[in-house]
Design a protein around this motif. Structure first.
Motif, PDB file in Angstrom:
ATOM      1  N   ILE A  21       1.165  -0.968  -0.247  1.00  0.00           N
ATOM      2  CA  ILE A  21      -0.142   0.174  -0.456  1.00  0.00           C
ATOM      3  C   ILE A  21       0.678   1.469   0.050  1.00  0.00           C
ATOM      4  N   ASN A  22       1.878   1.286   0.490  1.00  0.00           N
ATOM      5  CA  ASN A  22       2.752   2.591   0.997  1.00  0.00           C
ATOM      6  C   ASN A  22       3.776   2.547  -0.284  1.00  0.00           C
ATOM      7  N   ILE A  23       4.054   1.776  -1.640  1.00  0.00           N
ATOM      8  CA  ILE A  23       4.760   1.544  -2.434  1.00  0.00           C
ATOM      9  C   ILE A  23       3.732   2.196  -3.554  1.00  0.00           C
ATOM     10  N   ALA A  24       2.478   1.484  -3.783  1.00  0.00           N
ATOM     11  CA  ALA A  24       1.644   2.134  -3.826  1.00  0.00           C
ATOM     12  C   ALA A  24       1.133   3.505  -4.177  1.00  0.00           C
ATOM     13  N   LEU A  25       1.085   4.048  -3.364  1.00  0.00           N
ATOM     14  CA  LEU A  25       0.508   5.863  -2.177  1.00  0.00           C
ATOM     15  C   LEU A  25       1.551   6.081  -3.361  1.00  0.00           C
ATOM     16  N   GLY A  26       3.478   5.515  -3.164  1.00  0.00           N
ATOM     17  CA  GLY A  26       4.230   6.605  -3.459  1.00  0.00           C
ATOM     18  C   GLY A  26       4.389   6.870  -4.297  1.00  0.00           C
ATOM     19  N   GLN A  27       4.354   5.690  -5.604  1.00  0.00           N
ATOM     20  CA  GLN A  27       4.211   5.551  -6.691  1.00  0.00           C
ATOM     21  C   GLN A  27       3.083   6.886  -7.948  1.00  0.00           C
ATOM     22  N   ILE A  28       2.361   6.210  -6.935  1.00  0.00           N
ATOM     23  CA  ILE A  28       0.506   7.751  -7.654  1.00  0.00           C
ATOM     24  C   ILE A  28       1.357   8.834  -7.215  1.00  0.00           C
ATOM     25  N   SER A  29       1.394   8.880  -6.072  1.00  0.00           N
ATOM     26  CA  SER A  29       1.895  10.326  -5.023  1.00  0.00           C
ATOM     27  C   SER A  29       2.884  10.701  -6.424  1.00  0.00           C
ATOM     28  N   ARG A  30       3.968  10.122  -6.765  1.00  0.00           N
ATOM     29  CA  ARG A  30       5.192  10.587  -7.774  1.00  0.00           C
ATOM     30  C   ARG A  30       4.311  10.964  -9.388  1.00  0.00           C
ATOM     31  N   TYR A  31       4.209   9.848  -9.613  1.00  0.00           N
ATOM     32  CA  TYR A  31       3.857   9.929 -11.329  1.00  0.00           C
ATOM     33  C   TYR A  31       1.816  10.344 -11.665  1.00  0.00           C
ATOM     34  N   ARG A  32       1.455  10.227 -10.268  1.00  0.00           N
ATOM     35  CA  ARG A  32       0.031   9.874 -11.713  1.00  0.00           C
ATOM     36  C   ARG A  32      -0.774  10.758 -10.135  1.00  0.00           C
ATOM     37  N   LYS A  33      -0.155  12.187  -9.683  1.00  0.00           N
ATOM     38  CA  LYS A  33      -1.304  12.615  -8.740  1.00  0.00           C
ATOM     39  C   LYS A  33      -2.443  13.892  -9.579  1.00  0.00           C
ATOM     40  N   ARG A  34      -2.024  13.582 -10.784  1.00  0.00           N
ATOM     41  CA  ARG A  34      -2.684  14.483 -11.716  1.00  0.00           C
ATOM     42  C   ARG A  34      -4.060  14.037 -12.320  1.00  0.00           C
ATOM     43  N   ASP A  35      -3.382  12.611 -11.989  1.00  0.00           N
ATOM     44  CA  ASP A  35      -4.928  11.995 -12.629  1.00  0.00           C
ATOM     45  C   ASP A  35      -6.233  11.628 -11.711  1.00  0.00           C
ATOM     46  N   LYS A  36      -7.671  11.614 -12.270  1.00  0.00           N
ATOM     47  CA  LYS A  36      -8.235  11.241 -11.696  1.00  0.00           C
ATOM     48  C   LYS A  36      -8.408  10.012 -10.678  1.00  0.00           C
ATOM     49  N   LYS A  37      -8.938  10.704  -9.403  1.00  0.00           N
ATOM     50  CA  LYS A  37      -9.387   8.708  -8.650  1.00  0.00           C
ATOM     51  C   LYS A  37      -9.753   7.993  -9.739  1.00  0.00           C
ATOM     52  N   GLU A  38     -10.720   8.138  -9.336  1.00  0.00           N
ATOM     53  CA  GLU A  38     -11.572   6.902  -9.696  1.00  0.00           C
ATOM     54  C   GLU A  38     -10.566   5.879 -11.988  1.00  0.00           C
ATOM     55  N   HIS A  39     -10.365   6.800 -12.233  1.00  0.00           N
ATOM     56  CA  HIS A  39      -9.445   6.517 -13.299  1.00  0.00           C
ATOM     57  C   HIS A  39      -8.638   5.434 -11.898  1.00  0.00           C
ATOM     58  N   ILE A  40      -7.387   5.861 -11.608  1.00  0.00           N
ATOM     59  CA  ILE A  40      -6.757   5.738 -11.322  1.00  0.00           C
ATOM     60  C   ILE A  40      -7.009   3.905 -10.054  1.00  0.00           C
TER      61      ILE A  40
END
Length: 463
Positions: A21-40
């Motif tokens: 979970i921490n790894i996923a949150l870190g990757q999302i924060s670093r690379y996908r933070k501008r994407d819509k939550k539903e899509h992520i």
């Protein structure tokens, strides 16, 4: 559903309550933070269901690894004994550089090491050091300027071509080279390496592509240079288009620019998170090549090496075009890099930080200083040095010591006495900052054979 994705959202999807979970949150924060939550969340669900399909993926690969086989993070301990090593020119090397190598030789992943006569202290592995490791790569044993390299172009023009043309050649250097953090070419070039799929697939590299494009064909600061000079070929070789004799040549030294520096910074951070070490050796943190980050660094490092070559190719193309001549002989080599090579019968990762590959029959160029010759060499494949040689003369004085003890007038007097013209440059690169290249070459006569020399005449460096 809130707008910001949280660990609770991933738990609801079915993610195990582990470090995944921490790894996923870190990757999302670093690379996908501008994407819509539903899509992520839709993508995250697919990763959770089919992690094998996402191995190696730029964003989700590390998450998939955390679901399949998490990277084990545990405090690493040094060995009590050093692995085998050899020092060439021990009396020419400062004690701090030796101690840095000794620390590296106690790493649990180390297999063998060597220190070359140009060696001096650096950050992590000393400059002028070689280290073989077991299936692991140490970003700071490669260095910040990944794939820094030498490139020599020899033209079918006699050495006498320089006489009476220094003004013209000075202008060619000024107009066709770019140095430092901000100087770039007005007329941009392209290179095949910039179309590499990694620039689209790896988020970090994608963010660096524009900078790499702008900096293509430029050189860094510090000891990076482009020089016109005289090559003296001492041998006739069937694979050379030029006979023994003296010729006009161009020698360049620089690396992968902002691309390599950002790769080094990013993966060193990841290595130090995954590989805790005692404080005095934490700069030796490594990445296991069987992990996502290890594979990604290896890809990025090799890309930076290709980019460094593309920069040199562009420099030499521009200068050749301005001269109206095509190079008849090119000799080039990397340092600040890691290779997969067989050491004592076992495949290892061989790091050469400020060291030149010197396998049997491998050609290279080892520069001196602005007033000292560089040497065209052929490797002898000596296993004691892990088939390596020095990458230059090596510093005799630190940059700070140079600024405290060398004046610009003294530097220019030395240049004038040796009939060398300098564009840019600073006292920390003064000729007296470096060791005696003649002695450095003599100390490694069991590592390389000398095939020729390069004598600088018109030098351009950063201001």
């Amino acid at each position: 559903m809130g707008s910001k994705l949280s660990g609770k959202d991933l738990i609801k999807l079915g993610f195990p309550q582990t470090n995944a979970i921490n790894i996923a949150l870190g990757q999302i924060s670093r690379y996908r933070k501008r994407d819509k939550k539903e899509h992520i969340l839709q993508e995250a669900k697919q990763v959770l269901l089919f992690p094998e399909q996402y191995k190696g993926h730029g964003t989700w690969g590390k998450v998939a690894e955390g679901l399949i086989k998490p990277v084990e993070v545990r405090m690493q301990q040094l060995r009590s004994q050093r692995v085998p090593f050899e020092i060439f020119g021990e009396n020419e090397i400062d004690e701090l550089a030796k101690r840095q190598l000794y620390d590296a030789l106690k790493l649990p992943i180390s297999v063998k090491g060597a220190l070359l006569p140009d060696a001096h202290a650096g950050y992590g592995l000393p400059i002028g050091a070689v280290l073989a490791t077991d299936n692991s790569v140490i970003p700071y044993a490669v260095g910040v300027d990944i794939g820094c390299r030498m490139s020599l172009s020899v033209y079918d023009l006699p050495a006498s071509y320089l006489k009476g043309r220094s003004f013209q050649l000075r202008n060619i250097l000024r107009d066709n080279t770019a140095f430092g953090l901000y100087e770039t070419h007005k007329q941009r070039s392209d290179a095949e390496v910039l179309s590499h799929s990694a620039f689209q697939e790896v988020p970090l590299l994608k963010s660096l592509r524009d900078k790499a494009y702008k900096q293509l064909g430029s050189s860094g600061g510090g000891n990076h240079f482009v020089e016109f000079g005289i090559v003296d070929l001492l041998v006739d070789r069937a694979d050379w288009q030029l006979r023994k004799g003296t010729y006009l040549a161009v020698l360049s030294h620089s690396g992968s620019r902002g691309l390599g520096a950002n790769i080094a910074k990013h993966y060193t951070y990841l290595a130090q998170k995954q590989c805790p070490l005692p404080k005095q050796v934490q700069q030796f943190a490594w990445l296991d090549l069987d992990t996502h980050d290890g594979q990604e660094y290896w890809l990025a490092m090799n890309l930076a090496g290709e980019y460094a070559k593309a920069c040199h190719d562009d420099i030499h193309r521009r200068l050749g075009k301005a001269l109206g001549k095509r190079a008849m002989l090119t000799i080039e080599n990397h340092h600040n890099f890691a290779w997969k090579e067989v050491v004592d019968g076992k495949e290892c990762i061989v790091h050469r930080k400020g060291a030149t590959p010197a396998g049997e029959g491998v050609l290279g160029i080892i520069p001196g200083s602005m007033t000292a010759p560089g040497y065209i060499v052929e490797g002898k494949g000596n296993p004691l040095s892990l088939q390596s040689a020095s990458h230059g003369a090596g510093r005799a004085r630190s940059r700070g010591a140079c600024k405290d003890s060398i004046s610009r007038s003294a530097m220019f007097a030395d240049l004038e006495a040796n009939d060398v013209e300098l564009i840019g440059g600073s006292v920390d690169e003064a000729p007296m900052a470096y060791k005696d290249i003649t002695k450095v070459i003599q100390l490694q006569d069991e590592l390389v054979s000398v095939l020729g020399t390069f004598t600088p005449k018109i030098v351009r460096m950063d201001k």
